[in-house]
Write a protein that holds these residues in place. Structure first.
Motif, PDB file in Angstrom:
ATOM      1  N   SER A  10      71.519  70.259  88.537  1.00 30.36           N
ATOM      2  CA  SER A  10      72.688  70.197  87.683  1.00 30.36           C
ATOM      3  C   SER A  10      73.754  69.341  88.341  1.00 30.36           C
ATOM      4  CB  SER A  10      73.225  71.606  87.441  1.00 30.36           C
ATOM      5  OG  SER A  10      74.343  71.560  86.596  1.00 30.36           O
ATOM      6  N   THR A  11      74.268  68.386  87.577  1.00 22.21           N
ATOM      7  CA  THR A  11      75.358  67.556  88.076  1.00 22.21           C
ATOM      8  C   THR A  11      76.661  68.347  87.959  1.00 22.21           C
ATOM      9  OG1 THR A  11      75.841  66.574  85.922  1.00 22.21           O
ATOM     10  CG2 THR A  11      74.174  65.457  87.300  1.00 22.21           C
ATOM     11  N   PRO A  12      77.733  67.898  88.629  1.00 17.94           N
ATOM     12  CA  PRO A  12      79.011  68.614  88.518  1.00 17.94           C
ATOM     13  C   PRO A  12      79.516  68.754  87.078  1.00 17.94           C
ATOM     14  CG  PRO A  12      79.086  67.105  90.357  1.00 17.94           C
ATOM     15  CD  PRO A  12      77.797  66.828  89.626  1.00 17.94           C
ATOM     16  N   ASP A  13      79.130  67.804  86.195  1.00 17.57           N
ATOM     17  CA  ASP A  13      79.579  67.911  84.806  1.00 17.57           C
ATOM     18  C   ASP A  13      78.603  68.690  83.925  1.00 17.57           C
ATOM     19  OD1 ASP A  13      77.587  65.998  84.695  1.00 17.57           O
ATOM     20  OD2 ASP A  13      78.727  64.583  83.486  1.00 17.57           O
TER      21      ASP A  13
ATOM     22  N   LEU B 120      69.287  67.334  85.424  1.00 17.18           N
ATOM     23  CA  LEU B 120      68.477  66.192  85.840  1.00 17.18           C
ATOM     24  C   LEU B 120      67.061  66.651  86.116  1.00 17.18           C
ATOM     25  CD1 LEU B 120      70.987  64.561  88.351  1.00 17.18           C
ATOM     26  CD2 LEU B 120      70.660  64.023  85.927  1.00 17.18           C
TER      27      LEU B 120
ATOM     28  N   GLU C 149      75.248  68.231  83.428  1.00 18.18           N
ATOM     29  CA  GLU C 149      74.033  67.564  82.961  1.00 18.18           C
ATOM     30  C   GLU C 149      72.850  68.007  83.821  1.00 18.18           C
ATOM     31  OE1 GLU C 149      71.389  64.941  80.964  1.00 18.18           O
ATOM     32  OE2 GLU C 149      73.369  65.663  80.400  1.00 18.18           O
TER      33      GLU C 149
ATOM     34  N   SER D 285      68.557  63.335  79.662  1.00 20.61           N
ATOM     35  CA  SER D 285      67.503  62.863  80.549  1.00 20.61           C
ATOM     36  C   SER D 285      66.151  62.861  79.847  1.00 20.61           C
ATOM     37  CB  SER D 285      67.436  63.707  81.831  1.00 20.61           C
ATOM     38  OG  SER D 285      67.063  65.047  81.558  1.00 20.61           O
TER      39      SER D 285
END
Length: 179
Positions: free
Chosen positions: A31-34, A38, A36, A69
């Motif tokens: 998980s990205t900081p925003d 991956l 999303e 993605s």
């Protein structure tokens, strides 16, 4: 465990459908900081799907996940947006819709899934395949257990077997460049 020699059904396959998490990926999510999510996809699995598309096989993605993605990876494999079914919690009606769209009998479609939500489709399709690391319940509903785990070549394994038995395991570079 598989009940019969699945190879007898490979010649009749006219389309493919795949789950994403645990099949086209190893099931890991970052998980990205925003927020999303991956995923890591295998390039050899991707080439196999491009070869399906190059030879005119319809390919569906039927996944409980929903992420940019997934859309980006599917675009790179030549899968049309309308054949990507995300956030699918009840996969069999989606599978049936895909079959109707292309005039296919369920038995003409090879499906690869890895977990409990995939079982209704695994029990209904022509060739039910699972990765080596699939859930036991999915293995019990399958015709074929790949020696490769999810995200590590199980898709390529299935596709290669079908295309080889049908004499289509080759690249038409003209079509390949256009995908």
């Amino acid at each position: 465990m598989p009940n019969y020699n699945y190879k007898t059904g490979l010649a009749g396959i006219r389309a493919f459908a795949f789950d994403v998490d645990g099949v086209l990926t190893d099931g890991s999510l970052l998980s990205t900081p925003d927020g999303e999510l991956l995923r890591v996809f295998n390039s050899k699995d991707g080439l196999a799907i491009r070869m399906c598309r190059m030879h005119g096989y319809p390919v569906a993605i039927i996944t409980g996940g929903a992420s940019d993605s997934i859309l980006q990876r599917c675009a790179g494999m030549g899968i049309p947006d309308e054949d990507i079914y995300m956030a699918s919690r009840d996969k069999l009606p989606v599978f049936d819709s895909f079959c109707r769209k292309y005039g296919l009998d369920r038995k003409e479609v090879a499906y690869c899934g890895d977990d409990i939500p995939d079982i209704p489709v695994l029990r209904s399709c022509g060739i039910a395949a699972v990765p080596a690391d699939a859930a036991q319940e999915a293995k019990e509903a399958s015709d074929y257990i790949s020696s490769y785990p999810g995200g590590k070549g199980c898709v390529r394994d299935l596709v290669e077997q079908v295309l080889k038995i049908q004499g289509k395991w080759y690249i038409d570079y003209e079509k390949y460049r256009k995908l």
